[in-house]
Design a protein around this motif. Structure first.
Motif, mmCIF file in Angstrom:
data_model
loop_
_atom_site.group_PDB
_atom_site.id
_atom_site.type_symbol
_atom_site.label_atom_id
_atom_site.label_comp_id
_atom_site.label_asym_id
_atom_site.label_seq_id
_atom_site.Cartn_x
_atom_site.Cartn_y
_atom_site.Cartn_z
ATOM 1 N N ILE A 8 11.621 0.518 4.713
ATOM 2 C CA ILE A 8 10.211 0.443 4.318
ATOM 3 C C ILE A 8 10.082 1.606 3.290
ATOM 4 N N GLY A 9 9.275 1.426 2.520
ATOM 5 C CA GLY A 9 9.129 2.180 1.235
ATOM 6 C C GLY A 9 8.174 1.943 0.084
ATOM 7 N N VAL A 10 7.766 2.423 -1.016
ATOM 8 C CA VAL A 10 7.034 2.110 -1.889
ATOM 9 C C VAL A 10 8.003 1.671 -3.049
ATOM 10 N N TYR A 11 7.528 0.528 -3.666
ATOM 11 C CA TYR A 11 8.305 -0.141 -4.797
ATOM 12 C C TYR A 11 7.358 -0.328 -6.102
ATOM 13 N N ALA A 12 8.060 -0.694 -7.160
ATOM 14 C CA ALA A 12 7.236 -1.071 -8.343
ATOM 15 C C ALA A 12 8.123 -2.075 -8.983
ATOM 16 N N LEU A 13 7.087 -2.850 -9.594
ATOM 17 C CA LEU A 13 7.654 -3.875 -10.743
ATOM 18 C C LEU A 13 7.599 -3.453 -12.087
ATOM 19 N N TYR A 14 8.559 -3.015 -12.623
ATOM 20 C CA TYR A 14 8.783 -2.339 -14.021
ATOM 21 C C TYR A 14 8.859 -3.626 -15.091
ATOM 22 N N ASN A 15 7.921 -3.771 -15.915
ATOM 23 C CA ASN A 15 8.146 -4.837 -16.937
ATOM 24 C C ASN A 15 8.998 -4.468 -18.147
ATOM 25 N N LYS A 16 10.265 -4.990 -18.086
ATOM 26 C CA LYS A 16 11.230 -4.385 -19.108
ATOM 27 C C LYS A 16 10.745 -5.068 -20.527
ATOM 28 N N LEU A 17 10.107 -6.123 -20.575
ATOM 29 C CA LEU A 17 9.679 -6.650 -21.882
ATOM 30 C C LEU A 17 8.533 -5.660 -22.719
ATOM 31 N N GLU A 18 7.931 -5.369 -21.914
ATOM 32 C CA GLU A 18 6.748 -4.576 -22.433
ATOM 33 C C GLU A 18 6.453 -3.040 -22.226
ATOM 34 N N GLY A 27 5.669 -1.555 1.874
ATOM 35 C CA GLY A 27 6.081 -2.443 2.994
ATOM 36 C C GLY A 27 7.652 -2.302 3.323
ATOM 37 N N LYS A 28 8.180 -3.422 3.557
ATOM 38 C CA LYS A 28 9.736 -3.683 3.981
ATOM 39 C C LYS A 28 10.271 -3.939 2.440
ATOM 40 N N LEU A 29 11.140 -3.173 1.896
ATOM 41 C CA LEU A 29 11.386 -3.466 0.780
ATOM 42 C C LEU A 29 12.355 -4.826 0.389
ATOM 43 N N LYS A 30 13.224 -5.164 1.402
ATOM 44 C CA LYS A 30 13.954 -6.353 1.222
ATOM 45 C C LYS A 30 12.688 -7.447 1.162
ATOM 46 N N GLY A 31 12.044 -7.496 2.029
ATOM 47 C CA GLY A 31 11.234 -8.593 2.063
ATOM 48 C C GLY A 31 10.012 -8.732 0.983
ATOM 49 N N ARG A 32 9.647 -7.473 0.344
ATOM 50 C CA ARG A 32 8.787 -7.566 -0.624
ATOM 51 C C ARG A 32 9.365 -7.933 -1.981
ATOM 52 N N GLU A 33 10.667 -7.749 -2.171
ATOM 53 C CA GLU A 33 11.494 -8.182 -3.359
ATOM 54 C C GLU A 33 11.529 -9.564 -3.220
ATOM 55 N N ALA A 34 11.763 -10.270 -2.230
ATOM 56 C CA ALA A 34 11.869 -11.568 -1.982
ATOM 57 C C ALA A 34 10.703 -12.210 -2.123
ATOM 58 N N LYS A 68 11.646 5.933 -0.143
ATOM 59 C CA LYS A 68 11.712 5.591 1.345
ATOM 60 C C LYS A 68 10.640 6.314 2.032
ATOM 61 N N CYS A 69 10.167 5.551 3.080
ATOM 62 C CA CYS A 69 9.389 6.016 3.933
ATOM 63 C C CYS A 69 9.453 6.158 5.431
ATOM 64 N N CYS A 75 3.988 5.537 3.968
ATOM 65 C CA CYS A 75 3.996 4.297 2.620
ATOM 66 C C CYS A 75 2.627 4.391 2.188
ATOM 67 N N LYS A 76 1.598 4.262 2.679
ATOM 68 C CA LYS A 76 0.302 3.898 2.182
ATOM 69 C C LYS A 76 -0.012 5.186 1.404
ATOM 70 N N ASP A 77 0.312 6.492 1.874
ATOM 71 C CA ASP A 77 -0.060 7.621 1.019
ATOM 72 C C ASP A 77 0.622 7.805 -0.135
ATOM 73 N N MET A 78 2.160 7.481 -0.023
ATOM 74 C CA MET A 78 2.707 7.629 -1.349
ATOM 75 C C MET A 78 2.345 6.597 -2.345
ATOM 76 N N GLU A 79 2.028 5.089 -1.660
ATOM 77 C CA GLU A 79 1.598 4.361 -2.590
ATOM 78 C C GLU A 79 0.483 4.670 -3.436
#
Length: 100
Positions: A8-18, A27-34, A68-69, A75-79
């Motif tokens: 579990i951890g904090v993740y981001a979606l970085y927009n490469k175009l902009e 949340g669960k990193l594997k699940g969130r990406e999927a 990673k948390c 997770c919530k605090d770091m988010e």
């Protein structure tokens, strides 16, 4: 490394175009990406944009693990910390919840 997606951890979606941060979550990193790749699930109007992936998620977004948390609370605090620091475009709802 941004490649580590287990646990579990904090993740981001970085927009490469902009060259900007679009979304930060936790949340669960594997699940969130999927989840983001499949673009299923209920969304607010702002988050709907995140679910329109063009043809390829990887052409637009880089899924980055920010930290990673050990616990859900950590997770919530770091988010919250990363949302405040990076100011992603589509975290409107979370930002209002956490400041209110």
């Amino acid at each position: 490394s941004f490649r580590v997606k287990e646990g579990i951890g904090v993740y981001a979606l970085y927009n490469k175009l902009e060259n900007c941060w679009d979304y930060i979550g936790e949340g669960k990193l594997k699940g969130r990406e999927a989840y983001h790749r499949s673009a299923t699930g209920q969304s607010t109007p702002d988050e709907v944009k995140l679910n329109i992936w063009f043809d390829g998620f990887d052409n637009v977004y880089e899924f980055r693990v920010l930290c990673k948390c050990e616990t859900k609370q950590q997770c919530k605090d770091m988010e919250t910390k990363y949302i405040n620091e990076l100011n992603p475009r589509y975290n409107i709802r979370k930002r209002q919840h956490k400041i209110a």
